[in-house]
Design a protein around this motif. Sequence first.
Motif, PDB file in Angstrom:
ATOM      1  N   GLY A 265      47.424  35.669  36.039  1.00  0.00           N
ATOM      2  CA  GLY A 265      48.175  34.633  36.386  1.00  0.00           C
ATOM      3  C   GLY A 265      49.435  35.156  37.553  1.00  0.00           C
ATOM      4  N   LEU A 266      49.360  36.330  37.977  1.00  0.00           N
ATOM      5  CA  LEU A 266      50.673  36.668  38.637  1.00  0.00           C
ATOM      6  C   LEU A 266      50.091  36.965  40.185  1.00  0.00           C
ATOM      7  CD1 LEU A 266      52.119  39.362  36.144  1.00  0.00           C
ATOM      8  CD2 LEU A 266      52.754  36.980  36.893  1.00  0.00           C
ATOM      9  N   ASP A 267      48.796  36.807  40.608  1.00  0.00           N
ATOM     10  CA  ASP A 267      48.603  36.932  42.009  1.00  0.00           C
ATOM     11  C   ASP A 267      48.510  35.437  42.561  1.00  0.00           C
ATOM     12  OD1 ASP A 267      46.653  36.983  44.179  1.00  0.00           O
ATOM     13  OD2 ASP A 267      46.108  39.124  43.575  1.00  0.00           O
ATOM     14  N   PRO A 268      49.392  35.525  43.628  1.00  0.00           N
ATOM     15  CA  PRO A 268      49.371  34.181  44.518  1.00  0.00           C
ATOM     16  C   PRO A 268      48.079  33.853  44.875  1.00  0.00           C
ATOM     17  CG  PRO A 268      51.419  35.730  45.099  1.00  0.00           C
ATOM     18  CD  PRO A 268      50.140  36.625  44.159  1.00  0.00           C
ATOM     19  N   LEU A 269      47.312  34.655  45.448  1.00  0.00           N
ATOM     20  CA  LEU A 269      46.100  34.172  46.099  1.00  0.00           C
ATOM     21  C   LEU A 269      45.015  33.475  45.254  1.00  0.00           C
ATOM     22  CD1 LEU A 269      45.523  36.890  48.763  1.00  0.00           C
ATOM     23  CD2 LEU A 269      46.014  34.585  49.135  1.00  0.00           C
ATOM     24  N   TRP A 270      45.117  34.169  43.910  1.00  0.00           N
ATOM     25  CA  TRP A 270      44.450  33.724  42.910  1.00  0.00           C
ATOM     26  C   TRP A 270      44.765  32.362  42.517  1.00  0.00           C
ATOM     27  CZ3 TRP A 270      40.137  36.176  39.631  1.00  0.00           C
ATOM     28  CH2 TRP A 270      39.396  37.351  40.105  1.00  0.00           C
ATOM     29  N   ARG A 271      46.070  32.418  42.166  1.00  0.00           N
ATOM     30  CA  ARG A 271      46.736  30.961  42.026  1.00  0.00           C
ATOM     31  C   ARG A 271      46.396  30.007  42.864  1.00  0.00           C
ATOM     32  NH1 ARG A 271      51.178  31.400  38.241  1.00  0.00           N
ATOM     33  NH2 ARG A 271      51.846  29.396  38.619  1.00  0.00           N
ATOM     34  N   LEU A 272      46.492  30.229  44.055  1.00  0.00           N
ATOM     35  CA  LEU A 272      46.349  29.502  45.469  1.00  0.00           C
ATOM     36  C   LEU A 272      44.681  28.973  45.161  1.00  0.00           C
ATOM     37  CD1 LEU A 272      47.019  27.609  47.572  1.00  0.00           C
ATOM     38  CD2 LEU A 272      46.467  29.775  49.250  1.00  0.00           C
ATOM     39  N   GLY A 273      43.764  29.785  44.713  1.00  0.00           N
ATOM     40  CA  GLY A 273      42.464  29.586  44.466  1.00  0.00           C
ATOM     41  C   GLY A 273      42.268  28.500  43.426  1.00  0.00           C
ATOM     42  N   ALA A 274      42.938  28.968  42.449  1.00  0.00           N
ATOM     43  CA  ALA A 274      42.814  27.890  41.368  1.00  0.00           C
ATOM     44  C   ALA A 274      43.389  26.486  41.541  1.00  0.00           C
ATOM     45  CB  ALA A 274      43.908  28.360  40.139  1.00  0.00           C
ATOM     46  N   PHE A 275      44.435  26.388  42.508  1.00  0.00           N
ATOM     47  CA  PHE A 275      44.827  25.091  42.756  1.00  0.00           C
ATOM     48  C   PHE A 275      44.005  24.517  43.662  1.00  0.00           C
ATOM     49  CE2 PHE A 275      47.030  22.594  46.122  1.00  0.00           C
ATOM     50  CZ  PHE A 275      47.682  21.765  45.288  1.00  0.00           C
ATOM     51  N   ILE A 276      43.272  25.073  44.550  1.00  0.00           N
ATOM     52  CA  ILE A 276      42.298  24.497  45.509  1.00  0.00           C
ATOM     53  C   ILE A 276      40.976  23.804  44.683  1.00  0.00           C
ATOM     54  CG2 ILE A 276      40.674  24.926  47.264  1.00  0.00           C
ATOM     55  CD1 ILE A 276      42.545  26.835  48.388  1.00  0.00           C
ATOM     56  N   VAL A 277      40.657  24.769  43.639  1.00  0.00           N
ATOM     57  CA  VAL A 277      39.470  24.416  42.776  1.00  0.00           C
ATOM     58  C   VAL A 277      39.908  23.124  41.897  1.00  0.00           C
ATOM     59  CG1 VAL A 277      37.998  25.055  40.621  1.00  0.00           C
ATOM     60  CG2 VAL A 277      38.402  26.592  42.677  1.00  0.00           C
ATOM     61  N   PHE A 278      41.255  23.155  41.082  1.00  0.00           N
ATOM     62  CA  PHE A 278      41.752  22.153  40.526  1.00  0.00           C
ATOM     63  C   PHE A 278      41.949  20.933  41.412  1.00  0.00           C
ATOM     64  CE2 PHE A 278      45.410  19.519  38.894  1.00  0.00           C
ATOM     65  CZ  PHE A 278      45.039  19.246  37.545  1.00  0.00           C
ATOM     66  N   GLY A 279      42.251  20.777  42.609  1.00  0.00           N
ATOM     67  CA  GLY A 279      42.552  19.822  43.625  1.00  0.00           C
ATOM     68  C   GLY A 279      40.989  19.249  43.910  1.00  0.00           C
ATOM     69  N   LEU A 280      40.074  20.103  44.127  1.00  0.00           N
ATOM     70  CA  LEU A 280      38.522  19.691  44.563  1.00  0.00           C
ATOM     71  C   LEU A 280      38.117  19.015  43.138  1.00  0.00           C
ATOM     72  CD1 LEU A 280      36.356  19.619  46.336  1.00  0.00           C
ATOM     73  CD2 LEU A 280      35.761  21.873  45.301  1.00  0.00           C
ATOM     74  N   ALA A 281      38.177  19.533  41.936  1.00  0.00           N
ATOM     75  CA  ALA A 281      37.721  18.723  40.847  1.00  0.00           C
ATOM     76  C   ALA A 281      38.358  17.467  40.453  1.00  0.00           C
ATOM     77  CB  ALA A 281      37.825  19.569  39.504  1.00  0.00           C
ATOM     78  N   MET A 282      39.614  17.381  40.827  1.00  0.00           N
ATOM     79  CA  MET A 282      40.285  16.064  40.555  1.00  0.00           C
ATOM     80  C   MET A 282      39.787  15.011  41.664  1.00  0.00           C
ATOM     81  SD  MET A 282      41.716  16.348  37.971  1.00  0.00           S
ATOM     82  CE  MET A 282      42.162  14.677  37.858  1.00  0.00           C
TER      83      MET A 282
END
Length: 200
Positions: A35-52
């Motif tokens: 959970g410490l890589d900013p790019l991976w966390r940004l990817g998680a945020f994009i997927v979360f937003g897309l899912a919502m």
Amino acid sequence: MTEQQPSPWNLPNALTVLRILLVPVFLVLLLGHEGLDPLWRLGAFIVFGLAMLTDKIDGDLARRYGLVTDFGKIADPIADKSLMAAALIGLAVIGVLPWWIPVVILVREFGITLMRLVIVRRVVLPASRGGKLKTVLQTVALGLFIVMLPLSTVLPGGVMIAVIVVAWIVMTAAVVVTLVTGVDYCVKTARLLREAGPRR
């Protein structure tokens, strides 16, 4: 004569299934590199937003075009709660949230869902405005905590402090509304069961 139900093979249900399939993708991105890589966390945020976003779109489409099906009624809440649970537990695993927050929220969420299933043959418990507010607050709070690390790499320190404060205010409000609406559901259920009389 019973009204014929639309085919479950439709766009709203496809979006619901997509949302379920996005859950493991979201978790991999959130938990990757601890959970410490900013790019991976940004990817998680994009997927979360897309899912919502698919949650909003599939519900609107199903209601507008008369595509509500039994499959959708079952799969949609499963998809919603799976994504929320993944976000809450994932953020706790990487140390962003204290464990008591996912425990409190998930006990309430799954407890109310179980209660709905138990009483469904006697009374139908309608969704409340408080429940919708709870979902919005949870979504915004989780989104802020997910994207916090990527934001910290581009925003000044003072702005980041403000983001952190806002995230905790929204999360606190989400927890409070979650608990209050949970108690409200229990009270309404008890009243509806009394009005329905003894089981026959």
